[in-house]
Design an enzyme around this catalytic site. Structure first.
Site, mmCIF file in Angstrom:
data_model
loop_
_atom_site.group_PDB
_atom_site.id
_atom_site.type_symbol
_atom_site.label_atom_id
_atom_site.label_comp_id
_atom_site.label_asym_id
_atom_site.label_seq_id
_atom_site.Cartn_x
_atom_site.Cartn_y
_atom_site.Cartn_z
ATOM 1 N N ASP A 98 0.813 -1.320 -0.019
ATOM 2 C CA ASP A 98 0.124 0.064 -0.139
ATOM 3 C C ASP A 98 0.686 1.202 -0.040
ATOM 4 O O ASP A 98 1.844 1.399 0.793
ATOM 5 C CB ASP A 98 -1.107 -0.021 1.342
ATOM 6 N N ASP A 140 0.408 5.102 0.248
ATOM 7 C CA ASP A 140 -0.544 6.152 0.300
ATOM 8 C C ASP A 140 0.018 7.799 0.543
ATOM 9 O O ASP A 140 1.235 7.491 1.237
ATOM 10 C CB ASP A 140 -1.330 5.899 1.879
ATOM 11 N N ASP A 183 3.629 1.247 3.060
ATOM 12 C CA ASP A 183 2.820 1.424 4.456
ATOM 13 C C ASP A 183 3.432 -0.191 5.234
ATOM 14 O O ASP A 183 2.569 -1.161 4.738
ATOM 15 C CB ASP A 183 1.184 1.553 4.356
#
EC number: 2.7.7.-
Length: 335
Positions: free
Chosen positions: A96, A98, A243
């Site tokens: 992930d 972000d 992440d």
């Protein structure tokens, strides 16, 4: 109340007209939903499983969700309430990226997406080159970033400790490049050294600045000059800001491809070509029919074919822009 009813109607229309991509072996996955009607409270209903696509579609049309998630893990009994009773069978490797987790904070939604795109390109290049990963898919998250789903068989059985090693390799968490007078034998150290060697070969000015040559990095015993040069070199450009908890977690819930992100109204979208992909055009889920909304503050908005300043008060916008602002809490529906 009127705003929520409008949003629920739009989300229900979307799910009634569009197919949502169920994950591989979906019968072995846990699903979770955040009901739209309970917003602004974020209440998650989880430990749900489905035996058929028909059952899944019936559920989302009768319980219109603001967010849909599924487990990266495969389970024998995915609907069990207690995690220890589910019977873990393995898990996809998930990454992930972000914009909220990047070291430099973006000043706008558009800039955040640009930064996340640069990071996802770095990530996928390393996954292919260093890990030999081929069976992976990239998805725009519907928010401010991207997800990568890796399905290669050899990664399915990895535990949290092994996945954290991958995180350390990508983020370069304390790689310990030099141990005494030798290079460390870790994968992260090798990655840093390969990067430095390549930079030295490409740029003679760097060779002069550091006063070392590429060949110096191949010697078994290192001189103090080489050690100092290696330790002071800036490797921040090499770090990939994934992440970490998402990748390390073997039971993670991740957004379902094709579903809507309840905080933007954008679609979780598979990315075929990251270079040309534009989430503010390619992930739109709604049409351009005019909708009147009430805006509380001055905004700069660029989405779809709409671009411009929006001032407080009643404003007529394309449906996709209206839904976007409503989901972000910047506007309310005005019939």
């Amino acid at each position: 109340m009127l705003t929520k009813l409008f949003l629920k109607k739009k989300f229900e229309e979307y799910y009634s007209k569009n197919e949502v991509e169920l994950p591989r072996k979906f019968k072995n996955r846990e699903f979770a939903f955040v009901p739209l009607e309970l917003l602004p409270d974020f209440v998650m209903h989880r430990h749900i499983s489905f035996r058929s696509e028909t059952d899944f579609r019936a559920y989302i049309l009768s319980n219109v969700p603001a967010h849909i998630y599924f487990s990266s893990a495969y389970y024998e009994r995915p609907a069990e309430d207690k995690m220890e009773n589910k019977g873990w069978l393995g898990a996809d490797l998930i990454f992930d990226i972000d914009a909220d987790h990047l070291p430099v904070k973006a000043q706008s939604f558009e800039k955040a997406l640009e930064m996340a795109k640069r990071e996802i390109k770095k990530l996928t290049a390393v996954l292919r080159a260093d890990f030999g990963i081929r069976d992976m898919k990239i998805y725009f998250s519907g928010g401010r970033g991207y997800h990568v789903h890796v399905h290669d068989e050899e990664f399915l059985s990895l535990g949290s400790a092994e996945r954290r090693e991958i995180v350390d390799y990508l983020r370069l968490n304390s790689p310990k490049i030099v141990v005494e007078d030798r290079f460390a034998n870790s994968n992260a150290a090798k990655r840093v050294l390969n990067y430095l060697r390549k930079k030295l070969e490409e740029d003679e000015r760097l060779t002069s600045k550091l006063k070392i040559k590429p060949a110096d990095l191949k010697k078994e015993k290192l001189t103090k000059k080489v050690i100092r040069a290696v330790e002071k070199f800036d490797y921040s450009a090499l770090s990939i800001y994934i992440d970490a908890p998402v990748t390390a977690d073997v039971k993670r819930l991740i957004r379902l491809p094709g579903s809507l992100h309840g905080k933007t109204g954008l679609r979780v979208t598979e990315v075929e070509d990251i270079e040309s992909f534009n989430p503010l055009k390619d992930a739109l889920a709604f049409g351009d029919e005019a909708v009147v909304v009430k805006v509380a503050r001055k905004l700069n908005l660029s989405i779809g074919d709409f671009s411009g300043k929006i001032y407080p008060g009643r404003v007529k916008l394309p449906e996709y822009a209206a839904v976007f602002l409503i989901c972000r809490g910047d506007a309310s529906y005005d019939s």
